[in-house]
Design an enzyme around this catalytic site. Structure first.
Site, PDB file in Angstrom:
ATOM      1  N   VAL A 196      -5.921   4.787  -5.633  1.00 53.66           N
ATOM      2  CA  VAL A 196      -4.921   4.779  -4.968  1.00 53.66           C
ATOM      3  C   VAL A 196      -4.878   6.224  -4.954  1.00 53.66           C
ATOM      4  CG1 VAL A 196      -3.516   5.825  -6.564  1.00 53.66           C
ATOM      5  CG2 VAL A 196      -2.496   4.875  -4.859  1.00 53.66           C
ATOM      6  N   ASP A 197      -5.805   7.067  -5.754  1.00 53.38           N
ATOM      7  CA  ASP A 197      -6.190   8.484  -5.620  1.00 53.38           C
ATOM      8  C   ASP A 197      -7.011   8.912  -3.620  1.00 53.38           C
ATOM      9  OD1 ASP A 197      -6.265  11.302  -5.332  1.00 53.38           O
ATOM     10  OD2 ASP A 197      -7.699  10.896  -7.328  1.00 53.38           O
ATOM     11  N   ASN A 217      -6.829  12.941 -10.596  1.00 50.45           N
ATOM     12  CA  ASN A 217      -7.354  12.862 -12.288  1.00 50.45           C
ATOM     13  C   ASN A 217      -7.484  13.994 -12.921  1.00 50.45           C
ATOM     14  OD1 ASN A 217      -9.611  14.697 -10.524  1.00 50.45           O
ATOM     15  ND2 ASN A 217     -10.381  12.731  -9.824  1.00 50.45           N
ATOM     16  N   ASP A 252       0.667  -1.623   0.205  1.00 46.86           N
ATOM     17  CA  ASP A 252       0.251   0.330   0.335  1.00 46.86           C
ATOM     18  C   ASP A 252       0.961   1.149  -0.410  1.00 46.86           C
ATOM     19  OD1 ASP A 252      -1.714   2.354   0.917  1.00 46.86           O
ATOM     20  OD2 ASP A 252      -2.676   0.850   2.427  1.00 46.86           O
TER      21      ASP A 252
HETATM   22  N1  AR6 Z   1      -1.113   1.423  -2.553  1.00 55.44           N
HETATM   23  C1  AR6 Z   1      -0.822   1.413  -4.319  1.00 55.44           C
HETATM   24  N2  AR6 Z   1      -1.422   0.693  -4.949  1.00 55.44           N
HETATM   25  C2  AR6 Z   1      -2.250   1.308  -5.179  1.00 55.44           C
HETATM   26  C3  AR6 Z   1      -3.614   1.409  -4.048  1.00 55.44           C
HETATM   27  C4  AR6 Z   1      -3.070   1.856  -3.152  1.00 55.44           C
HETATM   28  N3  AR6 Z   1      -2.927   1.974  -1.396  1.00 55.44           N
HETATM   29  N4  AR6 Z   1      -5.341   1.936  -4.509  1.00 55.44           N
HETATM   30  C5  AR6 Z   1      -4.955   0.863  -5.383  1.00 55.44           C
HETATM   31  N5  AR6 Z   1      -3.942   1.164  -5.810  1.00 55.44           N
HETATM   32  P1  AR6 Z   1      -6.691   3.809  -9.743  1.00 55.44           P
HETATM   33  P2  AR6 Z   1      -5.874   5.318 -12.619  1.00 55.44           P
HETATM   34  C6  AR6 Z   1      -3.049   0.634  -7.805  1.00 55.44           C
HETATM   35  O1  AR6 Z   1      -7.791   3.033 -10.408  1.00 55.44           O
HETATM   36  O2  AR6 Z   1      -6.261   4.085 -12.808  1.00 55.44           O
HETATM   37  C7  AR6 Z   1      -9.161   7.517  -9.288  1.00 55.44           C
HETATM   38  O3  AR6 Z   1     -10.717   7.745  -9.117  1.00 55.44           O
HETATM   39  C8  AR6 Z   1      -4.595  -0.402  -8.080  1.00 55.44           C
HETATM   40  O4  AR6 Z   1      -4.744  -1.358  -8.006  1.00 55.44           O
HETATM   41  O5  AR6 Z   1      -6.386   4.004  -8.529  1.00 55.44           O
HETATM   42  O6  AR6 Z   1      -5.050   6.195 -12.886  1.00 55.44           O
HETATM   43  C9  AR6 Z   1      -8.358   8.669  -9.684  1.00 55.44           C
HETATM   44  O7  AR6 Z   1      -9.406   9.809  -8.987  1.00 55.44           O
HETATM   45  C10 AR6 Z   1      -4.138   0.240  -9.470  1.00 55.44           C
HETATM   46  O8  AR6 Z   1      -3.008  -0.793 -10.337  1.00 55.44           O
HETATM   47  O9  AR6 Z   1      -6.167   4.451 -11.141  1.00 55.44           O
HETATM   48  C11 AR6 Z   1      -8.643   9.162 -11.016  1.00 55.44           C
HETATM   49  O10 AR6 Z   1     -10.415   9.351 -11.616  1.00 55.44           O
HETATM   50  C12 AR6 Z   1      -2.932   1.305  -9.696  1.00 55.44           C
HETATM   51  O11 AR6 Z   1      -3.108   1.390  -8.617  1.00 55.44           O
HETATM   52  C13 AR6 Z   1      -9.061   7.594 -11.249  1.00 55.44           C
HETATM   53  O12 AR6 Z   1      -9.085   6.694 -10.377  1.00 55.44           O
HETATM   54  C14 AR6 Z   1      -4.152   3.165 -10.192  1.00 55.44           C
HETATM   55  O13 AR6 Z   1      -5.529   2.549 -10.326  1.00 55.44           O
HETATM   56  C15 AR6 Z   1      -7.210   7.235 -11.946  1.00 55.44           C
HETATM   57  O14 AR6 Z   1      -6.998   6.095 -12.983  1.00 55.44           O
END
Ligand code: AR6
Length: 177
Positions: free
Chosen positions: A40-41, A31, A17
């Site tokens: 992750v956001d 975003n 994490d």
């Molecule tokens: N630590 C590390 N990696 C993580 C964590 C964490 N705590 N949580 C999720 N991931 P995403 P995107 C991974 O969807 O595709 C948001 O709503 C996850 O498994 O977070 O760039 C923003 O506001 C995946 O492999 O980001 C944007 O609207 C990776 O992080 C949108 O999502 C990225 O997944 C961005 O989408």
């Protein structure tokens, strides 16, 4: 743990994490409104506290492929670098790759400008933005190979994979030693 040296920077891959990772700068997969969100956001804003979003609101958004910093609130980091990866478009795969590479490159440039010595990245665009993991991993390693030699003050880059599936994809794309 997988590690590669690129220029003078050690690139390490870990599973976990990102909100618990100690690094000078933690990169957020944001975003373009810098409005917070899920994935992750959401995790970064929850763990870091409301000051991060308050700063984001003053930044006027962020273009896809660009990156902007804030402080890191309660996270074990000094800065959060908010970058915006592309929503993956299979019909415009080259443009998606260019924008994803730009998100990593700009994050490294911003980190260096801030004086960060260590930077932790999640797998930008690989969640709700739908970027295929194997393709993203190729772009990330290629971008690091192009960018890090120009930023020797960045001593360490951590690629933080949330699950083993992502870890395996990035490992498969890593340059041979
Ligand atoms: N630590 C590390 N990696 C993580 C964590 C964490 N705590 N949580 C999720 N991931 P995403 P995107 C991974 O969807 O595709 C948001 O709503 C996850 O498994 O977070 O760039 C923003 O506001 C995946 O492999 O980001 C944007 O609207 C990776 O992080 C949108 O999502 C990225 O997944 C961005 O989408």
């Amino acid at each position: 743990m997988l590690a590669r040296t690129i220029g003078r920077t050690v690139v390490e891959m870990i599973q976990g994490d990102i909100t618990t990772v100690k690094a000078d700068a933690v990169v957020n997969a944001a975003n373009s409104a810098l409005a917070g969100g899920g994935g992750v956001d959401g995790a970064i804003h929850r763990a870091g506290g409301p000051d991060i979003l308050a700063e984001c609101r003053r930044l006027g958004g962020c273009a896809t492929g660009d990156a902007k910093p804030t402080s890191a609130g309660r996270l074990p980091a000094r800065w959060v670098i908010h970058t915006v990866g592309p929503v993956y478009n299979p019909l415009r795969a080259e443009e998606s790759a260019r924008l994803l590479g730009s998100a990593y490159r700009r994050s490294i440039e911003v980190a260096d400008q801030l004086g960060a010595r260590s930077v932790a990245f999640p797998a930008i665009s690989c969640g709700v933005y739908g970027y295929p993991l194997a393709d993203a991993a190729d772009v990330v390693w290629e971008t690091l190979a192009q960018t890090l030699p120009g930023h020797p003050n960045i001593e360490k880059v951590l690629l933080v994979q949330f699950n083993m599936h992502a870890y395996d994809a990035y490992e498969a794309a890593a340059p041979t030693e």
